[in-house]
Design a protein around this motif. Sequence first.
Motif, PDB file in Angstrom:
ATOM      1  N   LEU A   1     -33.185  17.129 -14.124  1.00 50.83           N
ATOM      2  CA  LEU A   1     -32.328  17.422 -12.992  1.00 50.83           C
ATOM      3  C   LEU A   1     -32.715  16.605 -11.766  1.00 50.83           C
ATOM      4  O   LEU A   1     -31.857  16.118 -11.053  1.00 50.83           O
ATOM      5  N   GLN A   2     -34.032  16.481 -11.532  1.00 52.71           N
ATOM      6  CA  GLN A   2     -34.484  15.739 -10.361  1.00 52.71           C
ATOM      7  C   GLN A   2     -34.069  14.273 -10.438  1.00 52.71           C
ATOM      8  O   GLN A   2     -33.726  13.674  -9.413  1.00 52.71           O
ATOM      9  N   GLN A   3     -34.090  13.709 -11.633  1.00 49.01           N
ATOM     10  CA  GLN A   3     -33.682  12.313 -11.802  1.00 49.01           C
ATOM     11  C   GLN A   3     -32.265  12.079 -11.290  1.00 49.01           C
ATOM     12  O   GLN A   3     -31.951  11.020 -10.781  1.00 49.01           O
ATOM     13  N   ASN A   4     -31.436  13.074 -11.472  1.00 52.64           N
ATOM     14  CA  ASN A   4     -30.027  12.976 -11.087  1.00 52.64           C
ATOM     15  C   ASN A   4     -29.729  13.627  -9.752  1.00 52.64           C
ATOM     16  O   ASN A   4     -28.569  13.854  -9.420  1.00 52.64           O
TER      17      ASN A   4
END
Length: 104
Positions: A1-4
């Motif tokens: 989620l953090q990547q996006n």
Amino acid sequence: LQQNNVSFVIHVYPYALQISPDAWKSGRAKFFFSDDKVYPTKPFEVVGAFGSENNITVVSSYSYFKNAPDPALLYFDYDGHFTVAGHKVAAKALYDFVKNSVFS
């Protein structure tokens, strides 16, 4: 989620028996819950602590339900699900969160 760049948020809401002894009367009897008791809100503390420990935002609508003029009208008497009024209360809690959050 953090990547996006996506935030994970948990929404917790109360069951009728955590709000008022007048809510979900026939369901309480059917499932052997006391008809004059307001049950503990400990699950909110547990989920809140989990969120804090894991850097997850937890949005609680408990106070919105508890402060409603007639909490018994927020739940269907026979099954405890939200009525239209109950959905409006939950929506208001989530709207306020989004409106005031760093996510918006």
